[in-house]
Write an enzyme that holds these catalytic residues in place. Structure first.
Site, PDB file in Angstrom:
ATOM      1  N   ARG A 127     -58.086 -10.309 -21.466  1.00 34.93           N
ATOM      2  CA  ARG A 127     -58.808 -10.620 -22.704  1.00 34.93           C
ATOM      3  C   ARG A 127     -59.430  -9.355 -23.310  1.00 34.93           C
ATOM      4  NH1 ARG A 127     -62.674 -15.359 -20.749  1.00 34.93           N
ATOM      5  NH2 ARG A 127     -63.185 -15.468 -22.970  1.00 34.93           N
TER       6      ARG A 127
ATOM      7  N   ILE B 191     -59.534 -16.905 -11.769  1.00 33.61           N
ATOM      8  CA  ILE B 191     -59.159 -16.869 -13.178  1.00 33.61           C
ATOM      9  C   ILE B 191     -60.245 -17.613 -13.946  1.00 33.61           C
ATOM     10  CG2 ILE B 191     -56.672 -16.602 -12.880  1.00 33.61           C
ATOM     11  CD1 ILE B 191     -56.285 -19.554 -13.172  1.00 33.61           C
ATOM     12  N   ASP B 192     -60.398 -17.287 -15.205  1.00 36.08           N
ATOM     13  CA  ASP B 192     -61.484 -17.850 -16.001  1.00 36.08           C
ATOM     14  C   ASP B 192     -61.364 -19.364 -16.161  1.00 36.08           C
ATOM     15  OD1 ASP B 192     -62.405 -15.249 -16.394  1.00 36.08           O
ATOM     16  OD2 ASP B 192     -61.248 -14.999 -18.236  1.00 36.08           O
ATOM     17  N   LYS B 193     -62.473 -19.976 -16.489  1.00 40.66           N
ATOM     18  CA  LYS B 193     -62.523 -21.432 -16.670  1.00 40.66           C
ATOM     19  C   LYS B 193     -61.426 -21.930 -17.608  1.00 40.66           C
ATOM     20  CE  LYS B 193     -65.391 -25.021 -18.800  1.00 40.66           C
ATOM     21  NZ  LYS B 193     -66.629 -25.305 -19.566  1.00 40.66           N
TER      22      LYS B 193
END
Length: 304
Positions: free
Chosen positions: A236, A136-138
């Site tokens: 997103r 998962i993204d930062k």
């Protein structure tokens, strides 16, 4: 092992680095620049410069040598372990933490913390992401499953490929919905106009996101998303594509948005089969405090 590409330019175009970035989606512009400067890119048999303007009929050969493996060290970073057995670890990743080392983030990642926590992590082909089977993204918080051995890695990866696991997210997005639920089925690939972004593109990889509207407020909505596929930045990109970008998203959202530390996106629920027993395991965690407080503030102005 090195990889080699041979391309014939179809029409006069722009700079060599841009042409290669458009043709070779797996390579970043910075990596292409490194290869050109190292003499690993030949145009009509000769070394060239990144600024060279490609011409129709040019023969471009690219040799991509493997990168030196990153040295990944254990770091004593606190972890929120939700579940652990002999095969898997389920961890609640905080917002702001990168999952594994990469260019620009050589340390202080989830992998560094996991290596301090245990020596039992499944090896990875690249060496710098032991145990990691999905990311998962930062600035996305929430649940990740981590493989502790090769058998577990194979099982979890097969479940991801078969879409048999469960991954549900909470998100705050811009705008309101007329419908109560929906599905976005649109292929995702590298944005040809901005290499830092992903986008819905015709030749992208299949991507499917299901969403359900939970609450609506003036200008914003709280939604639940369930992933059927797992493309980079999928939620997103898909929500921006249908006109509902995530609040706080620095890449795909508007500047005028909710104050926070990046996109309001939280991996709330994770379900999968235990690799050895086949037992269904499912876990849920609440979003971080800033997410919960923002929802409470929005509820004060809730659309009835």
């Amino acid at each position: 092992m090195s990889s080699e590409y041979e391309l014939t330019v179809g029409q006069d175009g722009g700079r060599l680095d841009k042409y290669l970035a458009d043709q070779l989606s797996d390579l970043s512009r910075s990596r292409i620049k490194e290869l050109v400067q190292a003499g690993e890119v030949l145009v009509n048999g000769k070394k060239s410069k990144v600024s060279y303007k490609v011409q129709k009929g040019d023969l471009v050969k690219v040799t991509v040598l493997p990168l030196e493996p990153l040295a990944v060290e254990a770091e004593d970073i606190p972890l929120d372990i939700v579940y652990e057995d002999q095969d898997v670890i389920v961890v609640n990743k905080p917002q702001g933490m990168v999952v594994h080392p990469a260019a620009g983030h050589p340390n202080h990642t989830l992998v560094n913390a996991l290596l301090f926590h245990t020596k039992e992590l499944a090896a990875s082909p690249e060496g710098f992401r032991p145990g990691i089977v999905h990311r998962i993204d930062k600035d996305t918080s929430g649940l990740l499953m981590v493989a502790k051995n090769a058998k577990a890695r194979e099982s979890l990866e097969k479940q991801l490929a078969a879409k048999s696991n469960k991954r549900q997210y909470l998100a705050i997005v811009h705008g309101n919905f007329a419908e109560e639920a929906g599905t976005v089925d649109a292929p995702i690939g590298r944005n040809p106009r901005d290499r830092k972004q992903m986008a819905v593109v015709e030749n992208g990889k299949s991507a499917v996101t299901h969403f359900k509207v939970l609450e609506q407020y003036p200008g914003y909505s709280l939604i639940e998303c369930q992933l059927e596929t797992g493309r980079t930045h999928q939620i997103r990109v898909h929500m921006a594509y249908i006109g509902h970008p995530l609040a706080g998203d620095p890449l795909y959202g508007p500047r005028k948005t909710l104050p926070g530390h990046g996109q309001f996106l939280h991996a709330q629920t994770l379900g999968f089969e235990q690799p050895s027993t086949g037992e269904w395991l499912e876990f849920s965690v609440q979003p971080p405090r800033i997410f919960q407080e923002t929802v409470e503030e929005l509820r004060q102005k809730r659309v009835k």
